[in-house]
Motif scaffolding. Structure first.
Motif, PDB file in Angstrom:
ATOM      1  N   PHE A 153       0.810  -1.226   0.000  1.00  0.00           N
ATOM      2  CA  PHE A 153       0.000   0.000   0.000  1.00  0.00           C
ATOM      3  C   PHE A 153       0.842   1.275   0.000  1.00  0.00           C
ATOM      4  O   PHE A 153       0.385   2.327   0.467  1.00  0.00           O
ATOM      5  CB  PHE A 153      -0.968   0.018   1.194  1.00  0.00           C
ATOM      6  CG  PHE A 153      -1.859  -1.182   1.295  1.00  0.00           C
ATOM      7  CD1 PHE A 153      -2.530  -1.665   0.186  1.00  0.00           C
ATOM      8  CD2 PHE A 153      -2.021  -1.841   2.506  1.00  0.00           C
ATOM      9  CE1 PHE A 153      -3.354  -2.790   0.269  1.00  0.00           C
ATOM     10  CE2 PHE A 153      -2.831  -2.960   2.613  1.00  0.00           C
ATOM     11  CZ  PHE A 153      -3.497  -3.430   1.488  1.00  0.00           C
ATOM     12  N   TRP A 156      -0.887   4.329  -1.523  1.00  0.00           N
ATOM     13  CA  TRP A 156      -1.898   4.951  -0.659  1.00  0.00           C
ATOM     14  C   TRP A 156      -1.234   5.786   0.430  1.00  0.00           C
ATOM     15  O   TRP A 156      -1.652   6.901   0.723  1.00  0.00           O
ATOM     16  CB  TRP A 156      -2.771   3.856  -0.059  1.00  0.00           C
ATOM     17  CG  TRP A 156      -3.886   4.324   0.819  1.00  0.00           C
ATOM     18  CD1 TRP A 156      -3.999   4.146   2.176  1.00  0.00           C
ATOM     19  CD2 TRP A 156      -5.067   5.018   0.410  1.00  0.00           C
ATOM     20  NE1 TRP A 156      -5.168   4.697   2.643  1.00  0.00           N
ATOM     21  CE2 TRP A 156      -5.850   5.237   1.576  1.00  0.00           C
ATOM     22  CE3 TRP A 156      -5.543   5.484  -0.817  1.00  0.00           C
ATOM     23  CZ2 TRP A 156      -7.081   5.898   1.539  1.00  0.00           C
ATOM     24  CZ3 TRP A 156      -6.762   6.134  -0.852  1.00  0.00           C
ATOM     25  CH2 TRP A 156      -7.511   6.339   0.316  1.00  0.00           C
ATOM     26  N   ARG A 157      -0.134   5.262   0.995  1.00  0.00           N
ATOM     27  CA  ARG A 157       0.612   6.025   2.004  1.00  0.00           C
ATOM     28  C   ARG A 157       1.195   7.309   1.392  1.00  0.00           C
ATOM     29  O   ARG A 157       1.185   8.369   2.008  1.00  0.00           O
ATOM     30  CB  ARG A 157       1.748   5.175   2.582  1.00  0.00           C
ATOM     31  CG  ARG A 157       1.325   3.938   3.314  1.00  0.00           C
ATOM     32  CD  ARG A 157       2.565   3.230   3.874  1.00  0.00           C
ATOM     33  NE  ARG A 157       2.342   1.847   4.151  1.00  0.00           N
ATOM     34  CZ  ARG A 157       1.789   1.373   5.265  1.00  0.00           C
ATOM     35  NH1 ARG A 157       1.408   2.224   6.209  1.00  0.00           N
ATOM     36  NH2 ARG A 157       1.616   0.076   5.441  1.00  0.00           N
ATOM     37  N   THR A 169      -3.160   2.928   7.604  1.00  0.00           N
ATOM     38  CA  THR A 169      -2.801   1.566   7.217  1.00  0.00           C
ATOM     39  C   THR A 169      -1.736   1.016   8.161  1.00  0.00           C
ATOM     40  O   THR A 169      -0.756   1.693   8.456  1.00  0.00           O
ATOM     41  CB  THR A 169      -2.245   1.564   5.773  1.00  0.00           C
ATOM     42  OG1 THR A 169      -3.154   2.265   4.937  1.00  0.00           O
ATOM     43  CG2 THR A 169      -2.072   0.157   5.263  1.00  0.00           C
ATOM     44  N   LEU A 206     -11.197  -3.158   0.296  1.00  0.00           N
ATOM     45  CA  LEU A 206     -10.645  -3.462   1.623  1.00  0.00           C
ATOM     46  C   LEU A 206     -11.762  -3.794   2.609  1.00  0.00           C
ATOM     47  O   LEU A 206     -11.663  -4.760   3.379  1.00  0.00           O
ATOM     48  CB  LEU A 206      -9.831  -2.279   2.134  1.00  0.00           C
ATOM     49  CG  LEU A 206      -8.489  -2.004   1.455  1.00  0.00           C
ATOM     50  CD1 LEU A 206      -7.802  -0.814   2.120  1.00  0.00           C
ATOM     51  CD2 LEU A 206      -7.576  -3.223   1.494  1.00  0.00           C
ATOM     52  N   GLN A 212     -10.315  -3.299   6.802  1.00  0.00           N
ATOM     53  CA  GLN A 212     -10.331  -1.851   6.975  1.00  0.00           C
ATOM     54  C   GLN A 212      -9.956  -1.408   8.388  1.00  0.00           C
ATOM     55  O   GLN A 212      -9.957  -0.208   8.680  1.00  0.00           O
ATOM     56  CB  GLN A 212     -11.721  -1.301   6.631  1.00  0.00           C
ATOM     57  CG  GLN A 212     -12.797  -1.560   7.698  1.00  0.00           C
ATOM     58  CD  GLN A 212     -13.475  -2.899   7.555  1.00  0.00           C
ATOM     59  OE1 GLN A 212     -12.933  -3.826   6.989  1.00  0.00           O
ATOM     60  NE2 GLN A 212     -14.700  -2.997   8.062  1.00  0.00           N
ATOM     61  N   PRO A 214      -7.976   0.048  11.222  1.00  0.00           N
ATOM     62  CA  PRO A 214      -6.777   0.891  11.174  1.00  0.00           C
ATOM     63  C   PRO A 214      -5.713   0.436  12.160  1.00  0.00           C
ATOM     64  O   PRO A 214      -5.973  -0.342  13.081  1.00  0.00           O
ATOM     65  CB  PRO A 214      -7.311   2.277  11.555  1.00  0.00           C
ATOM     66  CG  PRO A 214      -8.483   1.980  12.443  1.00  0.00           C
ATOM     67  CD  PRO A 214      -9.107   0.719  11.893  1.00  0.00           C
ATOM     68  N   SER A 240      -2.291   0.013  -6.306  1.00  0.00           N
ATOM     69  CA  SER A 240      -1.815  -0.315  -4.970  1.00  0.00           C
ATOM     70  C   SER A 240      -0.995  -1.602  -5.017  1.00  0.00           C
ATOM     71  O   SER A 240      -1.408  -2.589  -5.632  1.00  0.00           O
ATOM     72  CB  SER A 240      -2.989  -0.489  -3.997  1.00  0.00           C
ATOM     73  OG  SER A 240      -2.502  -0.697  -2.689  1.00  0.00           O
TER      74      SER A 240
END
Length: 253
Positions: A153, A156-157, A169, A206, A212, A214, A240
């Motif tokens: 990911f 996304w980060r 994440t 996700l 999902q 966290p 991703s």
């Protein structure tokens, strides 16, 4: 609710939708099954699966281990029920809802293969817990797993970092760090890249597999922040990476 309780609840809620969103998870299960099939296992191994989910690893591995006795386990009772409904129960299978980090196993229980596909990233004490499972291997047995590794990911980060934000994440270990946890471990790695229709589609997938939850202590983004992150993610191609580590641990001694 504890984080482990959140994970249990999220995967329980996703039991009915998991398979339709689990393209990467299915591919990883196939890759792990191929690697397990190359291990020197007995003709009729006794198998313990940790985090069976809806049964993707079993579906990939059972044709290669036709005479195996199989114990399916998962943190989520709903996932265990989904696997039972999918494969049915017989004299060579058992289905148990249990936490792989606190297994309800007899101290003398031994298995020729302990396997897990994409569940160890949810362990809270990975090194200690896997070492404890390893002690349930029969002589010449193997523990084999896939898990998320450090570069997962990262797109996304990066979308978060570009906006001065931090993604919720979870952080994952590097393959070398995984190998260092257990004497005699062999760890391989493989990147898989998935492209999504949008940032919302990424998050929907996700949630569809129950992933999902966290990282601990990460507050959720505001609606405005999340919208900005999704736009940035989409501008970068809405891709991703799943950085997959495959680990193989022989029985000690």
């Amino acid at each position: 609710m504890t984080r482990k309780g959140q994970v249990r609840a999220a995967f329980g809620q996703a039991a009915a939708t998991y398979d339709q969103h689990a393209a990467v998870q299915r591919q990883v299960a196939e890759r792990l099954a191929g690697r397990i099939a190359a291990l020197p296992l007995p003709a009729a191994p006794r198998v313990l699966e940790i985090g069976c989910g809806t049964g993707l690893l079993h579906a990939a591995l059972a044709p290669r281990l036709r005479a195996a006795e199989w114990v399916f386990t998962d943190l989520s009772p709903a996932m265990v029920a989904a696997a039972r409904d999918r494969f049915g129960a017989d004299a060579r299978t058992a289905f148990v809802a249990m936490d792989g980090e606190q297994p309800c196993l007899h101290p003398d229980a031994r298995f020729d293969l302990i396997c897990s596909s994409l569940s160890f990233q949810w362990f809270e004490r990975l090194g200690e817990s896997v070492a404890a499972l390893r002690r349930h291997l029969a002589p010449h047995g193997w523990l084999a797993f896939s898990t998320m590794a450090a570069e997962s990911f990262h797109e996304w980060r990066q979308a978060h970092r570009d906006l001065g934000l931090e993604a919720a994440t979870p952080r994952y270990p590097a393959p070398a760090a995984l190998a260092a946890l257990w004497p005699g471990a062999r760890v391989e790695e493989e990147p898989m890249v998935q492209t999504y229709a949008s940032g919302r589609d990424f998050l929907r997938q996700l949630k569809g597999i129950g992933a999902q939850v966290p990282a601990p202590g990460r507050p959720p983004l505001t609606a405005g922040q999340l919208a900005r992150v999704m736009r940035r993610f989409e501008a970068q191609g809405a891709r991703s990476t799943y950085h997959i580590a495959y680990g193989f641990l022989p029985a000690e001694g």
